[in-house]
Design an enzyme around this catalytic site. Structure first.
Site, mmCIF file in Angstrom:
data_model
loop_
_atom_site.group_PDB
_atom_site.id
_atom_site.type_symbol
_atom_site.label_atom_id
_atom_site.label_comp_id
_atom_site.label_asym_id
_atom_site.label_seq_id
_atom_site.Cartn_x
_atom_site.Cartn_y
_atom_site.Cartn_z
ATOM 1 N N SER A 145 122.309 38.999 -4.199
ATOM 2 C CA SER A 145 121.986 37.593 -4.449
ATOM 3 C C SER A 145 123.070 36.628 -3.987
ATOM 4 O O SER A 145 122.795 35.442 -3.813
ATOM 5 C CB SER A 145 121.721 37.371 -5.942
ATOM 6 O OG SER A 145 122.908 37.475 -6.700
ATOM 7 N N LYS A 181 126.416 33.923 -10.098
ATOM 8 C CA LYS A 181 125.751 32.875 -9.321
ATOM 9 C C LYS A 181 126.746 31.749 -9.028
ATOM 10 O O LYS A 181 127.883 31.773 -9.486
ATOM 11 C CB LYS A 181 124.553 32.296 -10.083
ATOM 12 C CG LYS A 181 123.507 33.302 -10.528
ATOM 13 C CD LYS A 181 122.763 33.932 -9.361
ATOM 14 C CE LYS A 181 121.773 34.986 -9.862
ATOM 15 N NZ LYS A 181 121.145 35.727 -8.736
#
Length: 273
Positions: free
Chosen positions: A41, A102
């Site tokens: 990710s 993230k």
């Protein structure tokens, strides 16, 4: 004079072991902890197999920071401070209660939206310019996303050649963070409605825009949604080492051949130009 060796004081040894365990838990809870990258990710910034250090104190402490099983759930943070846009953070996911990593995109009061793959912050497009493609060696833990991105060199070495872009977030006096993102193909997450980030929350996204479950998706959809600030565990600081997935427990030599030497001690707080 007796030649008999003194016996082991097991009570003392256990006491030392307990103190050591408390010290390690205290460091992990309040200072820093190691983290392992399990997914794609955050490619190209972080690769599967990267190991890094996450500091626990920059944003203060929440009930998730120290001794999770002991403290009751509480809102907010003690000695709290908001992350900066562009910070890479480890968070506790509300969907599976695991640690995810993230990038902070939106802070309280920001409006965040995606339109045709372009990030909009407070109704203004975040600058996104094409950069040279990134060439990532194809490894056991990082196969190419699609066959058309695979490139094979004359010596047989295979790379994943991905189109790369540089985004620059707004900041004071034009000092916003720049970082690389991948945008490989169109997905329905490239167009999202405007979302206002409420107080006490942040909006997060992965740098690999087509392969990241983040704040564009609700926890019910397997994403993060608008994440409460108390779910932020800490800030990613630097990598320590990286393994390409070819290591085998029973083969110590493979522990060294699997090392990606160029990924050791990389700062994760510097911009990408």
């Amino acid at each position: 004079m007796s030649g008999r060796k003194p016996g082991i004081d097991w009570k003392k040894e256990l006491r030392y072991a307990a103190l050591l365990g408390i010290a390690v838990m205290g460091i992990w809870s309040f200072v820093a902890k190691p983290f392992y990258i399990p997914s794609e990710s955050m490619v190209p910034t972080l690769l599967v197999g990267d190991r890094l250090v996450v500091s626990k104190y920059p944003y203060g402490f929440s009930y998730l920071s120290p001794f999770l099983p002991v403290l009751p759930k509480m809102e907010g943070r003690a000695f709290g401070k908001l992350p900066e846009r562009g910070d890479i953070v480890v968070v506790k996911s509300p969907s599976d209660h695991k640690d995810w990593i993230k990038r902070v995109i939106g802070l309280p009061g920001d409006t965040v939206q995606m339109q045709d793959g372009i990030l909009y912050l407070n109704n203004t497009a975040v600058p996104k310019r094409a950069a040279s493609p990134t060439m990532i060696p194809e490894t056991d833990n990082m196969p190419c996303a699609r066959p058309e991105f695979r490139v094979t060199e004359a010596d047989g070495t295979r790379f994943c050649r991905y189109p790369r872009f540089i985004e620059t977030l707004p900041g004071e006096q034009g000092t916003g963070r720049s970082y690389a993102v991948l945008d490989l193909l169109f997905s329905y997450a490239d167009d999202t409605p405007p979302v206002l980030v409420p107080q006490g929350h942040v909006f997060l996204m992965g740098d690999n825009r087509d392969r990241s479950a983040d704040s564009r998706f609700s926890p019910e959809q397997g994403g993060l949604g608008l994440l409460p600030i108390e779910n932020v565990v800490g800030r990613a600081e630097f990598t320590t080492f990286s393994l390409d997935g070819s290591q085998r427990f029973w083969n110590p030599v493979s522990w060294f051949t699997a090392l990606r030497g160029d990924r050791a001690w990389m700062s994760l707080r510097d911009g990408d130009e």
